[in-house]
Scaffold this motif. Structure first.
Motif, PDB file in Angstrom:
ATOM      1  N   LEU A   1      63.431  47.109 -55.081  1.00 38.69           N
ATOM      2  CA  LEU A   1      64.508  47.294 -56.050  1.00 38.69           C
ATOM      3  C   LEU A   1      64.996  45.965 -56.607  1.00 38.69           C
ATOM      4  O   LEU A   1      65.015  44.937 -55.914  1.00 38.69           O
ATOM      5  N   ARG A   2      65.402  46.023 -57.861  1.00 34.64           N
ATOM      6  CA  ARG A   2      65.886  44.845 -58.590  1.00 34.64           C
ATOM      7  C   ARG A   2      67.295  45.106 -59.100  1.00 34.64           C
ATOM      8  O   ARG A   2      67.670  46.262 -59.308  1.00 34.64           O
ATOM      9  N   PRO A   3      68.056  44.060 -59.366  1.00 36.53           N
ATOM     10  CA  PRO A   3      69.408  44.271 -59.915  1.00 36.53           C
ATOM     11  C   PRO A   3      69.398  45.103 -61.194  1.00 36.53           C
ATOM     12  O   PRO A   3      70.326  45.892 -61.426  1.00 36.53           O
ATOM     13  N   GLU A   4      68.368  44.982 -61.998  1.00 35.09           N
ATOM     14  CA  GLU A   4      68.307  45.745 -63.247  1.00 35.09           C
ATOM     15  C   GLU A   4      68.029  47.233 -63.019  1.00 35.09           C
ATOM     16  O   GLU A   4      68.062  48.023 -63.966  1.00 35.09           O
ATOM     17  N   ASP A   5      67.762  47.635 -61.784  1.00 34.48           N
ATOM     18  CA  ASP A   5      67.624  49.053 -61.475  1.00 34.48           C
ATOM     19  C   ASP A   5      68.985  49.711 -61.235  1.00 34.48           C
ATOM     20  O   ASP A   5      69.058  50.936 -61.064  1.00 34.48           O
ATOM     21  N   THR A   6      70.041  48.928 -61.218  1.00 38.00           N
ATOM     22  CA  THR A   6      71.386  49.459 -61.019  1.00 38.00           C
ATOM     23  C   THR A   6      71.745  50.434 -62.127  1.00 38.00           C
ATOM     24  O   THR A   6      71.667  50.099 -63.310  1.00 38.00           O
ATOM     25  N   ALA A   7      72.112  51.656 -61.738  1.00 37.89           N
ATOM     26  CA  ALA A   7      72.424  52.700 -62.716  1.00 37.89           C
ATOM     27  C   ALA A   7      72.850  53.954 -61.973  1.00 37.89           C
ATOM     28  O   ALA A   7      72.721  54.035 -60.740  1.00 37.89           O
ATOM     29  N   ILE A   8      73.305  54.924 -62.729  1.00 41.54           N
ATOM     30  CA  ILE A   8      73.453  56.273 -62.206  1.00 41.54           C
ATOM     31  C   ILE A   8      72.121  56.974 -62.446  1.00 41.54           C
ATOM     32  O   ILE A   8      71.605  56.964 -63.569  1.00 41.54           O
ATOM     33  N   TYR A   9      71.585  57.577 -61.401  1.00 45.18           N
ATOM     34  CA  TYR A   9      70.299  58.258 -61.490  1.00 45.18           C
ATOM     35  C   TYR A   9      70.523  59.771 -61.526  1.00 45.18           C
ATOM     36  O   TYR A   9      71.257  60.320 -60.701  1.00 45.18           O
ATOM     37  N   TYR A  10      69.873  60.403 -62.494  1.00 39.12           N
ATOM     38  CA  TYR A  10      69.991  61.838 -62.702  1.00 39.12           C
ATOM     39  C   TYR A  10      68.632  62.512 -62.522  1.00 39.12           C
ATOM     40  O   TYR A  10      67.613  61.967 -62.961  1.00 39.12           O
ATOM     41  N   CYS A  11      68.637  63.703 -61.951  1.00 35.58           N
ATOM     42  CA  CYS A  11      67.422  64.498 -62.009  1.00 35.58           C
ATOM     43  C   CYS A  11      67.611  65.586 -63.051  1.00 35.58           C
ATOM     44  O   CYS A  11      68.739  65.963 -63.391  1.00 35.58           O
ATOM     45  N   ALA A  12      66.490  66.065 -63.568  1.00 33.62           N
ATOM     46  CA  ALA A  12      66.503  67.047 -64.635  1.00 33.62           C
ATOM     47  C   ALA A  12      65.327  68.002 -64.469  1.00 33.62           C
ATOM     48  O   ALA A  12      64.337  67.667 -63.815  1.00 33.62           O
ATOM     49  N   ALA A  13      65.452  69.181 -65.093  1.00 37.21           N
ATOM     50  CA  ALA A  13      64.410  70.201 -64.989  1.00 37.21           C
ATOM     51  C   ALA A  13      64.131  70.809 -66.359  1.00 37.21           C
ATOM     52  O   ALA A  13      65.036  70.931 -67.193  1.00 37.21           O
ATOM     53  N   ARG A  14      62.871  71.176 -66.547  1.00 37.43           N
ATOM     54  CA  ARG A  14      62.501  71.907 -67.755  1.00 37.43           C
ATOM     55  C   ARG A  14      61.284  72.760 -67.436  1.00 37.43           C
ATOM     56  O   ARG A  14      60.486  72.416 -66.569  1.00 37.43           O
ATOM     57  N   LEU A  15      61.132  73.877 -68.167  1.00 38.39           N
ATOM     58  CA  LEU A  15      60.041  74.808 -67.896  1.00 38.39           C
ATOM     59  C   LEU A  15      58.727  74.368 -68.516  1.00 38.39           C
ATOM     60  O   LEU A  15      57.673  74.791 -68.089  1.00 38.39           O
ATOM     61  N   GLU A  16      58.794  73.529 -69.509  1.00 35.38           N
ATOM     62  CA  GLU A  16      57.581  73.112 -70.213  1.00 35.38           C
ATOM     63  C   GLU A  16      56.970  71.887 -69.535  1.00 35.38           C
ATOM     64  O   GLU A  16      57.370  71.480 -68.468  1.00 35.38           O
ATOM     65  N   VAL A  17      55.987  71.316 -70.204  1.00 39.91           N
ATOM     66  CA  VAL A  17      55.293  70.164 -69.625  1.00 39.91           C
ATOM     67  C   VAL A  17      56.208  68.950 -69.570  1.00 39.91           C
ATOM     68  O   VAL A  17      57.255  68.910 -70.215  1.00 39.91           O
ATOM     69  N   VAL A  18      55.798  67.963 -68.809  1.00 41.89           N
ATOM     70  CA  VAL A  18      56.563  66.729 -68.671  1.00 41.89           C
ATOM     71  C   VAL A  18      56.618  65.992 -70.009  1.00 41.89           C
ATOM     72  O   VAL A  18      55.605  65.814 -70.668  1.00 41.89           O
ATOM     73  N   VAL A  19      57.821  65.593 -70.386  1.00 39.63           N
ATOM     74  CA  VAL A  19      58.030  64.743 -71.558  1.00 39.63           C
ATOM     75  C   VAL A  19      59.026  63.662 -71.183  1.00 39.63           C
ATOM     76  O   VAL A  19      59.725  63.777 -70.187  1.00 39.63           O
ATOM     77  N   ARG A  20      59.095  62.608 -71.978  1.00 41.12           N
ATOM     78  CA  ARG A  20      59.984  61.485 -71.662  1.00 41.12           C
ATOM     79  C   ARG A  20      61.289  61.533 -72.443  1.00 41.12           C
ATOM     80  O   ARG A  20      62.182  60.749 -72.179  1.00 41.12           O
ATOM     81  N   THR A  21      61.394  62.442 -73.372  1.00 44.26           N
ATOM     82  CA  THR A  21      62.571  62.514 -74.224  1.00 44.26           C
ATOM     83  C   THR A  21      63.736  63.140 -73.484  1.00 44.26           C
ATOM     84  O   THR A  21      63.635  64.270 -72.994  1.00 44.26           O
ATOM     85  N   VAL A  22      64.847  62.432 -73.422  1.00 46.72           N
ATOM     86  CA  VAL A  22      66.024  62.904 -72.692  1.00 46.72           C
ATOM     87  C   VAL A  22      66.476  64.265 -73.202  1.00 46.72           C
ATOM     88  O   VAL A  22      66.765  65.181 -72.423  1.00 46.72           O
ATOM     89  N   ALA A  23      66.537  64.426 -74.507  1.00 50.77           N
ATOM     90  CA  ALA A  23      67.080  65.651 -75.110  1.00 50.77           C
ATOM     91  C   ALA A  23      66.213  66.878 -74.851  1.00 50.77           C
ATOM     92  O   ALA A  23      66.666  68.006 -75.077  1.00 50.77           O
ATOM     93  N   SER A  24      64.991  66.695 -74.390  1.00 47.99           N
ATOM     94  CA  SER A  24      64.077  67.823 -74.183  1.00 47.99           C
ATOM     95  C   SER A  24      64.236  68.490 -72.824  1.00 47.99           C
ATOM     96  O   SER A  24      63.586  69.494 -72.553  1.00 47.99           O
ATOM     97  N   TRP A  25      65.077  67.923 -71.967  1.00 56.10           N
ATOM     98  CA  TRP A  25      65.250  68.489 -70.643  1.00 56.10           C
ATOM     99  C   TRP A  25      66.433  69.437 -70.658  1.00 56.10           C
ATOM    100  O   TRP A  25      67.467  69.168 -71.255  1.00 56.10           O
ATOM    101  N   ASP A  26      66.307  70.550 -69.923  1.00 59.93           N
ATOM    102  CA  ASP A  26      67.264  71.642 -70.058  1.00 59.93           C
ATOM    103  C   ASP A  26      68.409  71.601 -69.046  1.00 59.93           C
ATOM    104  O   ASP A  26      69.523  72.026 -69.348  1.00 59.93           O
ATOM    105  N   TYR A  27      68.131  71.156 -67.841  1.00 58.80           N
ATOM    106  CA  TYR A  27      69.132  71.193 -66.771  1.00 58.80           C
ATOM    107  C   TYR A  27      69.259  69.804 -66.154  1.00 58.80           C
ATOM    108  O   TYR A  27      68.254  69.110 -65.954  1.00 58.80           O
TER     109      TYR A  27
END
Length: 123
Positions: free
Chosen positions: A86-112
């Protein structure tokens, strides 16, 4: 509706490790792709890693590739993020998310989304 609860965050020195967990409420957990995102103060939420519904496909941001590993246990309805070196630049709030479709990197595409867990890395 899918409820997600993250745990495992904390404070660690640079070079250390943490393992985040995200438990899901749904019995159909194995149908969902799962992702990890993070948001640092003053910055937008960004993609970190994701794993397909069966676990056979994973994706990582370049900034964490080789240091972080995403995995899942469908029997436990839980997804994990192992974070090493781990590095200082990894400091953040980490969220998990779920979606029924394939994996994508776009934040807005995740449902939960979960509520997030704080990770702080000191130098």
């Amino acid at each position: 509706q899918v409820q997600l609860v993250e745990s495992g965050g904390g404070s660690v020195q640079a070079g250390g490790s943490l393992r985040l967990s995200c438990a899901a409420s749904t019995r159909t957990f194995s149908r969902y792709a799962m992702g990890w995102f993070r948001q640092a103060p003053g910055k937008e939420r960004e993609f970190v890693a994701a794993i397909s519904w069966g676990g056979g496909s994973t994706s990582y941001a370049d900034s964490v590739k080789g240091r972080f590993t995403v995995s899942r246990d469908n029997a436990k309805r839980t997804v994990y993020l192992q974070m090493n070196s781990l590095r200082p630049e990894d400091t953040a709030i980490y969220y998990c998310a779920a979606r029924l479709e394939v994996v994508v990197r776009t934040v807005a595409s995740w449902d939960y989304w979960g509520q997030g867990t704080q990770v702080t890395v000191s130098s």
